[in-house]
Write a protein that holds these residues in place. Structure first.
Motif, PDB file in Angstrom:
ATOM      1  N   ILE A 125       0.529  -1.221  -0.124  1.00 46.21           N
ATOM      2  CA  ILE A 125       0.086  -0.445  -0.150  1.00 46.21           C
ATOM      3  C   ILE A 125       0.399   1.054   0.213  1.00 46.21           C
ATOM      4  CG2 ILE A 125      -1.315   1.653   1.594  1.00 46.21           C
ATOM      5  CD1 ILE A 125      -2.734  -1.081   2.282  1.00 46.21           C
ATOM      6  N   CYS A 158       2.112   1.659  -3.303  1.00 44.41           N
ATOM      7  CA  CYS A 158       1.190   1.834  -4.593  1.00 44.41           C
ATOM      8  C   CYS A 158       2.249   2.186  -5.916  1.00 44.41           C
ATOM      9  CB  CYS A 158      -0.262   2.395  -4.688  1.00 44.41           C
ATOM     10  SG  CYS A 158      -1.343   1.726  -5.969  1.00 44.41           S
ATOM     11  N   ARG A 170      -5.196   3.076  -8.900  1.00 42.42           N
ATOM     12  CA  ARG A 170      -3.916   3.591  -7.247  1.00 42.42           C
ATOM     13  C   ARG A 170      -5.856   3.128  -6.645  1.00 42.42           C
ATOM     14  NH1 ARG A 170      -1.384   5.580  -3.675  1.00 42.42           N
ATOM     15  NH2 ARG A 170      -1.987   6.520  -2.035  1.00 42.42           N
ATOM     16  N   TYR A 200      -6.444  -0.357  -7.205  1.00 46.84           N
ATOM     17  CA  TYR A 200      -5.221  -1.206  -5.877  1.00 46.84           C
ATOM     18  C   TYR A 200      -5.658  -0.830  -4.328  1.00 46.84           C
ATOM     19  CZ  TYR A 200      -0.316  -2.852  -4.703  1.00 46.84           C
ATOM     20  OH  TYR A 200       0.400  -3.693  -4.608  1.00 46.84           O
ATOM     21  N   LEU A 201      -5.301   0.443  -4.270  1.00 51.02           N
ATOM     22  CA  LEU A 201      -5.912   0.019  -2.251  1.00 51.02           C
ATOM     23  C   LEU A 201      -6.754  -0.365  -1.949  1.00 51.02           C
ATOM     24  CD1 LEU A 201      -5.121   4.244  -2.153  1.00 51.02           C
ATOM     25  CD2 LEU A 201      -3.496   2.126  -1.482  1.00 51.02           C
TER      26      LEU A 201
END
Length: 339
Positions: free
Chosen positions: A184, A187, A194, A197-198
């Motif tokens: 995280i 990233c 983003r 993914y987070l």
């Protein structure tokens, strides 16, 4: 003696810092980022809204000296998960825990009413931590049909948005938590990628922390007793497993190679890495796949084969489950970004 600012003083300092350029910030409907080059602290804070009812806050600061803030919490009621990479953060949460102390390498779980008074003290040095805010309605949605597996500490949220306040230290983070935490913080994506993914990594951290709790709400403790030699052999097994991810040994063969019985290997692996042997391999394959797709030298079918998925359809399902996007769409977005 450490300076403790009132909320009014903190707000005035913020406005002055923005005016002088020592604090800059940027925000949109999804993310707010503030960058500090201020005598009090240097670094950044970001707050990102993910799926409805879920947001993540990232603190990455260097504090030249100890300072504090005396304020009344204005956040609406959430379940808050904390994962601290470095630094010490002391909190006096009135009526809940008046001597809380977050330590590096540990995680915490808490929830208290809006309007609760806090005195937060930030120790000098590097301060890196992640805070996940989970709203009660999302907690109920995630546990729907599986309420029996929700940690007892959180079960009151099944009935009400305002159960009794609590603050629980959960001890050392598992290696799997530490890996997700670093992913995280590092990233590599921007924009929609983003956020996607987070969100995936945030849900992973929630899963890992909840798995650390017993049904009675106390930290989970494995009954297996691992000696130093056992730990070294389990790490050796991990390395062997990742040497050839397309053709890994069976569990029995892996245990034989590191001179452990398969039962101790399975239980010890879960204790050290927070997942099963082949669950770890599965996650590694998907992480490797995301890297290969980002590089763009292989198509999706080639990537699927390169990381050990014989069935492309299964690979697509697994990738989408982890990252929230199909591998082909992921690769297309990465190519557009680099164009």
């Amino acid at each position: 003696m450490a300076k403790v600012y009132t909320s009014v003083q903190w707000e005035e300092m913020w406005k002055e810092g923005v005016h002088t350029g020592e604090i800059t910030y940027d925000y949109d409907d999804v993310e707010c980022v503030s960058i500090w080059q201020h005598p009090l602290k240097k670094g950044l804070f970001s707050e990102t809204s993910l799926c409805p009812g879920l947001r993540i806050e990232i603190f990455n600061f260097e504090n030249p000296e100890i300072h504090g803030c005396d304020s009344v919490d204005s956040n609406y009621r959430t379940v808050s998960l904390v994962f601290r990479s470095s630094g010490i953060w002391r909190e006096q949460i009135f009526g809940v825990n008046e001597d809380a102390c977050e330590q590096p390498g540990e995680s915490y779980l808490f929830s208290f009413e809006t309007g609760t008074r806090e005195i937060e003290k930030f120790m000098a040095g590097r301060d890196i931590n992640i805070r996940i805010r989970l709203e009660p309605q999302l907690l109920r949605l995630l546990s729907k049909g599986q309420e029996a597996y929700l940690p007892n500490l959180l079960k009151p949220f099944l009935e009400t948005d305002k159960p009794p306040s609590f603050y629980q230290s959960l001890g050392k983070m598992t290696p799997a938590m530490q890996v997700a935490l670093q992913q995280i913080l590092q990233c590599p994506f921007q924009g929609i990628m983003r956020r996607t993914y987070l969100e995936a990594k945030t849900l992973e951290l929630i899963t890992l922390q909840f798995a650390q709790l017993f049904q009675d709400g106390t930290p989970y403790k494995q009954s297996v007793n691992l000696k130093k030699g056992d730990i070294e052999r389990i790490y050796q097994a991990r390395d062997i497993l990742l040497q050839d991810i397309t053709n890994p040994p069976s569990l029995i063969e892996l245990a034989r190679q590191v001179h452990l019985n398969d039962r101790k290997l399975k239980r010890g692996f879960h204790q050290l890495f927070g997942t099963t042997v082949f669950g770890y391999l599965h996650e590694h394959r998907l992480e490797k796949a995301s890297q290969l797709l980002l590089e763009g030298r292989m198509n999706v079918a080639e990537v699927s084969y390169a990381v050990g998925f014989a069935n492309r359809s299964y690979f697509a399902v697994a990738f989408r489950k982890k990252f929230g996007i199909n591998p082909s769409d992921y690769q297309t977005m990465c190519q557009k970004k680099s164009a």
